[in-house]
Write a protein that holds these residues in place. Structure first.
Motif, PDB file in Angstrom:
ATOM      1  N   TRP A   1      -3.538  -0.375   4.379  1.00 43.17           N
ATOM      2  CA  TRP A   1      -3.772  -0.687   2.901  1.00 43.17           C
ATOM      3  C   TRP A   1      -4.571  -1.981   3.174  1.00 43.17           C
ATOM      4  O   TRP A   1      -5.646  -2.206   2.671  1.00 43.17           O
ATOM      5  N   GLU A   2      -4.032  -2.883   4.190  1.00 41.13           N
ATOM      6  CA  GLU A   2      -4.648  -4.154   4.482  1.00 41.13           C
ATOM      7  C   GLU A   2      -6.208  -3.924   5.086  1.00 41.13           C
ATOM      8  O   GLU A   2      -6.947  -4.875   4.669  1.00 41.13           O
TER       9      GLU A   2
ATOM     10  N   ARG B   1     -10.959  -5.543  -2.716  1.00 43.27           N
ATOM     11  CA  ARG B   1     -10.313  -4.639  -4.221  1.00 43.27           C
ATOM     12  C   ARG B   1     -10.264  -3.328  -3.742  1.00 43.27           C
ATOM     13  O   ARG B   1     -11.311  -2.615  -3.419  1.00 43.27           O
TER      14      ARG B   1
ATOM     15  N   LYS C   1       1.168  -2.806  -7.561  1.00 42.32           N
ATOM     16  CA  LYS C   1       1.206  -4.077  -7.139  1.00 42.32           C
ATOM     17  C   LYS C   1      -0.215  -4.950  -6.977  1.00 42.32           C
ATOM     18  O   LYS C   1      -0.365  -5.935  -7.722  1.00 42.32           O
ATOM     19  N   HIS C   2      -1.053  -4.542  -6.371  1.00 39.35           N
ATOM     20  CA  HIS C   2      -2.237  -4.818  -6.392  1.00 39.35           C
ATOM     21  C   HIS C   2      -2.854  -5.188  -7.725  1.00 39.35           C
ATOM     22  O   HIS C   2      -3.366  -6.145  -8.124  1.00 39.35           O
ATOM     23  N   TRP C   3      -2.963  -4.019  -8.532  1.00 39.18           N
ATOM     24  CA  TRP C   3      -3.598  -3.892  -9.820  1.00 39.18           C
ATOM     25  C   TRP C   3      -2.733  -4.725 -10.627  1.00 39.18           C
ATOM     26  O   TRP C   3      -3.332  -5.225 -11.577  1.00 39.18           O
TER      27      TRP C   3
ATOM     28  N   ARG D   1      -3.890  -8.297 -10.131  1.00 37.61           N
ATOM     29  CA  ARG D   1      -5.287  -8.561 -10.501  1.00 37.61           C
ATOM     30  C   ARG D   1      -5.367  -8.408 -12.214  1.00 37.61           C
ATOM     31  O   ARG D   1      -6.537  -8.630 -12.819  1.00 37.61           O
TER      32      ARG D   1
ATOM     33  N   ILE E   1      -8.436  -2.894   2.212  1.00 39.37           N
ATOM     34  CA  ILE E   1      -8.841  -4.211   1.493  1.00 39.37           C
ATOM     35  C   ILE E   1      -9.780  -4.962   2.180  1.00 39.37           C
ATOM     36  O   ILE E   1     -10.668  -5.242   1.341  1.00 39.37           O
TER      37      ILE E   1
END
Length: 233
Positions: free
Chosen positions: A52-53, A62, A109-111, A114, A56
């Motif tokens: 994931w990192e 994003r 969590k990312h969304w 954001r 990103i």
């Protein structure tokens, strides 16, 4: 705006077909796999976070769409040694379900941070509903878990613009399915598919592209079958 997409299990088969299907001017995508994209061994519980990192970073901070496609299909007959059977069960769950759950959680969590919303597309299996052979019930269980996870995400986060879809292929013309068909007798298995043939990876990829880019928001939580009518719900 360019849509940023992460696809797991992209080295071959359905995942490779998905990457090709979303190769559009409006899409920037990265894949995960040993032969393409970002390498990540999902038998390692730390691998999903590392992937994931890295994704990103590759996608300019994003990710808009996560497509969970990575999976394994290993036989575990009931007469295996207890430890070997349990190892196969846990390895299948880790790769097929837990890694997808970890990535889905990171995506949600990312969304949320954001405030942007996003989409998750899970490639499950017909086996989630009709089961599989006695040597593959761990595979069926992992895919049933993926369907349940998809529905839970859809119900839990729709108000935040976070959508989730599941696709359930039957036999698909990939190396994994070819090995299974050869071991079980291809003609007999084909006789169970009214369409008379297995699905092509490109057919599943078409559905994944639709869910990732075009499906209306009201479809969130949907489970879509691609199995030649071999299992009709």
């Amino acid at each position: 705006m360019t849509i940023h997409i992460l696809v797991t299990g992209s080295s071959r088969g359905i995942g490779a077909a998905i990457l090709k299907a979303i190769d559009l001017p409006t899409v920037k995508a990265v894949g995960q796999g040993t032969r393409s994209g970002i390498p990540a061994d999902f038998t390692d519980p730390a691998a999903p976070r590392s992937l994931w990192e890295a994704a990103i970073d590759a996608l300019d901070g994003r990710i808009d769409v996560l497509i969970n496609n990575a999976g394994i299909f290993e036989a575990a007959p009931v007469d295996l040694d207890d430890d070997d059977w349990l190892d196969a069960w846990e390895r299948t769950m880790q790769v097929n379900l837990t890694a997808a759950a970890q990535l889905s959680r990171f995506a949600v969590k990312h969304w949320q941070v954001r405030g942007s919303g996003g989409r998750i597309v899970n490639i499950a299996s017909r086996a989630a509903y009709r089961g599989d052979s006695p040597a593959h019930w761990h595979y069926a269980a992992s895919k049933a878990g993926m369907v349940g996870m998809t529905k839970s995400i859809a119900r839990g986060f729709a108000r935040e613009g976070i959508l989730a879809f599941a696709i359930c292929p039957g036999f698909t013309m990939t190396g994994m399915a070819e090995d299974y068909m050869a071991s079980r007798g291809g003609d007999k298995l084909l006789a169970d598919i009214p369409l008379g043939r297995v699905a092509m990876p490109e057919e599943v990829a078409t559905m994944a592209r639709f869910c990732a880019l075009e499906a209306p928001a009201s479809m969130t939580g949907a489970v879509l079958d691609v199995n030649g009518a071999s299992y009709v719900r």
